[in-house]
Design an enzyme around this catalytic site. Structure first.
Site, short mmCIF file in Angstrom:
data_model
loop_
_atom_site.label_atom_id
_atom_site.label_comp_id
_atom_site.label_asym_id
_atom_site.label_seq_id
_atom_site.Cartn_x
_atom_site.Cartn_y
_atom_site.Cartn_z
N PHE B 141 50.27 73.67 -23.71
CA PHE B 141 50.82 72.98 -24.82
C PHE B 141 51.74 71.46 -24.08
O PHE B 141 52.74 71.77 -23.95
CB PHE B 141 50.88 73.77 -25.91
CG PHE B 141 51.10 72.32 -26.91
CD1 PHE B 141 50.50 71.77 -27.44
CD2 PHE B 141 52.13 72.73 -27.34
CE1 PHE B 141 50.61 70.83 -28.26
CE2 PHE B 141 52.52 71.83 -29.21
CZ PHE B 141 51.27 70.54 -28.99
N GLN B 142 51.65 70.39 -24.37
CA GLN B 142 51.98 69.33 -23.51
C GLN B 142 52.79 69.58 -22.46
O GLN B 142 54.35 68.95 -22.46
CB GLN B 142 53.98 69.88 -24.99
CG GLN B 142 53.12 69.22 -26.27
CD GLN B 142 54.33 68.44 -27.06
OE1 GLN B 142 55.22 69.30 -27.63
NE2 GLN B 142 54.08 67.32 -28.01
#
Ligand SMILES: Cc1ncc(C[n+]2csc(CCOP(=O)(O)OP(=O)(O)O)c2C)c(N)n1
Lengths: 195, 590
Positions: B141-142
C-alpha cells in the site's frame, strides 16, 4: 562522424547509480551498444565500461554529464585505437554433430576457443576477442546446429592510463590539485579553442 | 523511558541554531531514526519545514510533535505546494528549503517541484517516507519506486533502510544540495528505519565527498586569457544569470562590470542580482526580453556569460547566436561549458572567486558609444512598445501599467513572485528591484501553479520583506488550494491576479502563429475574491484605472494576506518577441 567510443567510468559502489548513468543516454535517445560493470583496480570502486556509437562532440557532453553525478569519480572516453578490449562469447552445440563432422581440435585452435563443458548431449565453447572474431565462430558453428549463443559486454583497458590509485588519493583530500580535477575540456585548450 | 527522553533533551540543548553545527558527541544515547532526522534539521539550522503527513512518514511526524517549539512545520494543502514553498523559501533566503512528504502519492506529488528545482538549481532537501523495507517491491500500500522516479530530477537521492545511516546520509544531503551548483536532494526513508532505535553519536556535518568536487580549482591561465580578451574588446557585453545570486557574488559582479564599464543584461533568473536602475543594467535577455540586449548580442565582439546556461529561451536559434563574438563563459558547472554555445575561454569556477580575480586584471574602462547603442535601442522600444504598455491610451488596464504602478508604491523593495505566462514576462520586464533575491519565478521548467506556494515560502524565507505574488487567472487555479495554507499559518503574502480571462500566453501564440485558432485557451474562473473570502482572506477586484493605485496601496497596507484581482485586457500581447526558430536579432517589436 559517428564512431565507436568506449566510456570508462570510475564510481562509488552505490545502489541506483547504474540507473542514474543509463538515463543520461536514454534521455537523449542514445543507444547503449554494450554496458559492463565490474570492480576496478581499487577495492570498493566500480568501473563501468560503456560502448556507444556517436560523434565526438556528443560523447564529450555525455561524459561531462556522467562526471557531474555525485557518486561518479571520473569518466573517460576513448576511441578503439586508444584501448585494448575484449568480449567473451559462449556457444552451445550438439556434441554428436561436432564430434562427427568437425575437426574439433582445429576449430578450437583457429578461433582461440576452448571447450568449457563437454557432455553427451551438448558441448559449450568459449572464446574471447573483438566482435568480428566472436562473430566468425558463430558462422562456423551454425551449420552444426548452434543451440545457444551469448556474448558479454565489452571490457576495455585504456592504453595510456596509469590506473586510478593516484587520482583516488587526490580525491580523498579536501583540496585536490589541478591535475586531479582536470577536465577533458580544460586540458585540451589549444585543440578546442577554435571558433 | 523518561530517563531516555531526558538525556535526549540534554543532547539537543547543546545544539545552536546556526548552520551545520556538530552536536555533542557524548554521551551516546539511543534515539529513533525519526529523531535523528529532526536532530539533523536542527543541526543544519533548518527552522521551517513544509510538509504533509501520511502513513509511511508517521513516525517522523510523531517525533515532530515533540520538536514543534524548535522546528516550524507548515502544513500545506498539497505536496506540490509544499515543494514550491520550499523553493520560494530557498530563493528568497539563500538557504536550503526542506520538505516532508509521505510515500506513494505524497512522493509523486513532489515530482514537478523537483524538476523545477533541478532545472533552476534550487537547493532542497526532501524527506519522503517509504513502506517498511521488507515490503519493498511487493506493491505494498502506497509503495512507489520513488528513487527511480526521481533520479532524473534530483541532484542526488538515496534510500535509507537502516536508522544508523540517517545522520551521515542527511549530512551528505545538506552538503550536496547547497554546494557547487545547488539542486534538490531526496532522501527516502523506510518506515522501519524511522522507528528503529539506535546508538546515536551526534551529528557531524559533511564537508567532503571524495567523488564530488563542488568547488573547481580556478586556473589562472584562463582568467588571464579572459582578461586579455576583455581588455582588448571594443564592444564587450556581459550576460548574467542566477549563478551570481547562488554564488552570493552580487558585489563582486557589480565591481567587475563597473571597473570594466561593460553593459550588462540578465536572464530572468539573474533578475535582481543587479539593481534595476544601475547605469550598466541594459535589461532582459531572451524571447520577451528587451530590444537592445537581444539585437546587440549579435553585434558585440566579446560576450561574457556569468552564471548562466544559454537556455534556448535566451539564445533563440543557436546558429544565429553571437556568431561574431568571442565567448567567455564563467560557470561553476563544467558540463555547461560548450553545452550550447562554443566557448573561446572557459572560466570554470565559483564566480565569487573568479570575478574578483578577473576584475583585478582589468583596465578601468568605459564604452560611451557602445552604451549609447543600448540607449538608442531602449528609446526605440520605449516608443514602440513600452509607452503604450505603461501608459495605455485605451480604457482597459494593461499588465504593464499594473506593474508600473506597483513600482511606484514598493519603490523596488518588494519580493516579486511570478507564475508562468504573459504576466510573468510583463512582471520581469517592468518590475524594479533594488535588492538581490527579490525575483522568484519558475524559469527553466515554466511551472504554472508555482507562484502561490512559492510566495508562501518566500515570505518565510524573508519575513521582514513584502512578498507580492503576481499570477494569471489560469495558473492561480492550479494551486489555488494553498490559500488554505495562507489562512492556517497566517502568511502575510499579497496576491495579485492579472485576469485576462484567457490562458494568455498560449492564446498569444495561437494568435500569432496559428491564425487565431483559439483552441482551449478560453478559461473560466470562479469569483476569486469570494474564494479568498471563503478562506478568510481579504480581497478586492478592480477593473478601472482610477481604482488601481488605491487598491494596490490598500493591499500593501492591509495587515495580513490580501488578494487583489485586476481585470486586464483580454487580448493584449507581450512584446518584443523573438519568435521560436528565429535568431535574437530577429526580435519583433509588434
Ligand atoms: C503546468 C503547466 N501547464 C501548462 C503550461 C503551458 N502554459 C504556459 S503559459 C500558459 C498560460 C497561462 O495562463 P495564465 O495563468 O492565465 O497567465 P497569462 O499568460 O494569461 O498571464 C500555459 C497554459 C505550463 N507552463 N505549465
Amino acid at each position: 562522424m559517428k564512431q565507436e567510443y568506449t566510456v570508462t567510468v570510475y564510481t562509488e559502489n552505490q545502489v541506483g547509480l547504474l540507473n542514474r548513468i543509463a538515463i543520461i543516454f536514454s534521455r537523449r535517445k542514445i543507444n547503449i551498444e554494450s554496458l559492463n560493470t565490474s570492480p576496478s583496480e581499487i577495492e570498493g570502486i566500480h568501473r563501468f565500461t560503456i560502448v556507444i556509437n556517436e560523434i565526438e562532440d556528443v560523447v564529450r557532453k555525455l561524459v561531462r554529464q556522467i562526471e557531474k553525478q555525485v557518486d561518479v569519480l571520473k569518466a573517460y572516453f576513448n576511441t578503439n585505437d586508444q584501448i585494448v578490449w575484449q568480449e567473451l562469447a559462449l556457444y552451445k552445440v550438439p556434441t554428436d554433430e561436432i564430434a562427427e563432422k568437425v575437426k574439433v581440435e582445429r576449430l578450437l585452435r583457429e578461433h582461440g576457443a576452448r571447450a568449457v563443458v563437454i557432455r553427451k548431449d551438448y558441448t559449450i565453447f568459449e572464446t574471447s576477442g573483438h566482435r568480428e572474431e566472436t562473430d566468425k565462430l558463430i558462422s562456423v558453428l551454425e551449420p552444426f546446429g548452434l543451440i545457444e549463443f551469448v556474448r558479454s559486454a565489452r571490457v576495455a583497458i585504456i592504453k595510456e592510463s596509469a590506473g586510478f590509485h593516484l587520482k583516488l588519493r587526490e580525491f580523498e583530500q579536501a583540496e585536490p590539485s589541478e591535475e586531479a580535477v582536470e577536465n577533458e575540456y580544460l586540458d585540451q585548450g589549444k585543440d578546442v579553442f577554435v571558433m | 523511558m523518561a530517563g531516555g527522553l531526558r538525556s535526549k533533551i540534554i543532547v539537543m540543548e547543546t545544539i545552536e541554531l546556526k548552520p551545520a553545527t556538530e552536536t555533542k558527541k557524548e554521551p551516546t544515547t539511543t534515539i529513533s531514526g525519526s529523531e535523528a532526522v529532526l536532530n539533523a534539521m536542527i543541526a543544519e539550522g533548518v527552522q521551517t519545514i513544509f510538509g504533509y503527513p501520511g502513513g509511511a512518514i508517521m513516525p517522523i511526524y510523531d517525533a515532530l510533535y515533540d520538536y514543534s517549539t524548535r522546528l516550524n512545520h507548515i502544513l500545506v494543502r498539497h505536496e506540490q505546494g509544499g515543494i514550491h514553498a520550499a523553493q520560494g523559501f530557498a530563493r528568497s533566503s539563500g538557504k536550503t528549503g526542506v520538505v516532508f512528504a509521505t510515500s506513494g502519492p505524497g512522493a509523486t506529488n513532489l515530482v514537478t517541484g523537483l524538476a523545477d528545482a533541478m532545472i533552476d538549481s534550487t537547493p532542497l532537501v526532501c524527506i519522503t517516507g517509504q513502506v517498511f523495507a521488507h515490503l519493498l517491491g511487493t506493491d505494498a500500500f502506497q509503495e512507489t519506486d520513488v528513487i527511480n522516479i526521481t533520479t532524473p530530477v534530483t541532484k542526488w537521492n538515496y534510500q535509507v533502510t537502516d536508522a544508523t545511516e540517517i545522520p551521515t546520509v542527511l549530512a551528505k544531503a545538506f552538503y550536496i544540495a547547497k554546494t557547487g551548483r545547488p539542486g534538490p536532494v531526496l532522501i527516502d526513508i523506510t518506515k522501519n528505519a524511522q522507528i528503529q532505535q539506535f546508538e546515536y553519536n551526534g551529528y557531524t556535518p559533511c564537508t567532503h565527498i571524495r567523488s564530488y568536487r563542488p568547488k573547481p580549482v580556478v586556473r589562472k591561465k584562463y582568467i588571464e586569457e579572459a582578461a586579455k580578451l576583455i581588455n582588448e574588446a571594443e564592444r564587450p557585453f556581459v550576460i548574467f544569470g542566477q549563478g551570481v545570486i547562488l554564488g552570493k557574488a552580487e558585489k563582486e559582479f557589480k565591481a567587475f562590470i563597473e571597473k570594466a564599464g561593460i553593459p550588462s543584461a540578465w536572464t530572468i533568473l539573474g533578475l535582481s542580482a543587479l539593481p534595476s536602475d544601475h547605469p550598466l543594467n541594459t535589461g532582459m535577455l531572451g524571447m520577451h526580453g528587451n530590444y537592445g540586449p537581444n539585437v546587440l548580442t549579435n553585434e558585440c565582439d566579446v560576450l561574457i556569460a556569468v552564471g548562466m546556461r544559454f537556455d534556448d529561451r535566451v539564445t533563440g536559434r543557436l546558429d544565429k547566436y553571437a556568431k561574431q563574438a568571442k565567448v567567455i563563459h564563467l560557470d561553476i558547472d563544467p558540463s555547461e561549458i560548450d553545452k550550447n554555445v562554443k566557448t573561446t575561454v572557459p572560466v570554470w569556477g565559483d564566480c565569487k572567486e573568479t570575478l574578483p580575480m578577473l576584475t583585478a586584471l582589468l583596465e578601468q574602462k568605459m564604452y560611451p558609444q557602445w552604451l549609447q547603442r543600448f540607449k538608442d535601442c531602449t528609446q526605440k522600444e520605449e516608443e514602440e512598445v513600452i509607452r503604450e504598455e505603461l501608459n495605455p491610451s485605451g480604457d482597459i488596464l494593461t499588465m504593464g501599467e499594473v506593474i508600473n504602478t506597483l513600482n511606484e508604491i514598493t519603490k523596488g523593495d518588494a519580493i516579486i513572485v511570478t507564475d508562468v505566462g504573459q504576466h510573468q514576462m510583463v512582471a520581469c520586464r517592468y518590475a524594479k528591484f533594488n535588492k538581490s533575491k527579490s525575483n522568484v519565478t519558475s524559469g527553466g521548467l515554466g511551472t504554472m501553479g508555482f507562484a502561490l506556494p512559492a510566495a508562501i515560502g518566500a515570505k518565510f524565507g524573508a519575513p521582514e520583506r513584502d512578498v507580492i505574488a503576481i499570477i494569471g487567472d489560469g495558473g492561480f487555479q492550479m494551486t489555488i488550494q494553498e490559500l488554505g495554507t495562507i489562512m492556517q499559518s497566517n502568511v502575510n503574502v499579497k496576491i495579485i491576479i492579472l485576469n485576462n480571462r484567457f490562458l494568455g500566453m498560449v492564446r498569444q501564440w495561437q494568435q500569432l502563429f496559428n491564425e487565431r485558432r483559439y483552441s482551449f485557451v478560453d478559461i473560466q474562473s470562479p469569483d476569486f475574491v469570494a474564494v479568498a473570502k471563503g478562506y478568510r482572506i481579504e480581497g478586492k477586484m478592480v477593473s478601472e484605472r482610477k481604482d488601481l493605485k488605491g487598491a494596490l496601496q490598500e493591499m500593501l497596507t492591509h495587515p495580513g494576506a490580501y488578494l487583489l484581482e485586476i481585470m486586464v485586457g483580454k487580448e493584449n500581447n507581450v512584446f518584443p518577441m523573438v519568435p521560436q526558430g528565429c535568431g535574437v536579432s530577429e526580435i519583433r517589436l509588434k
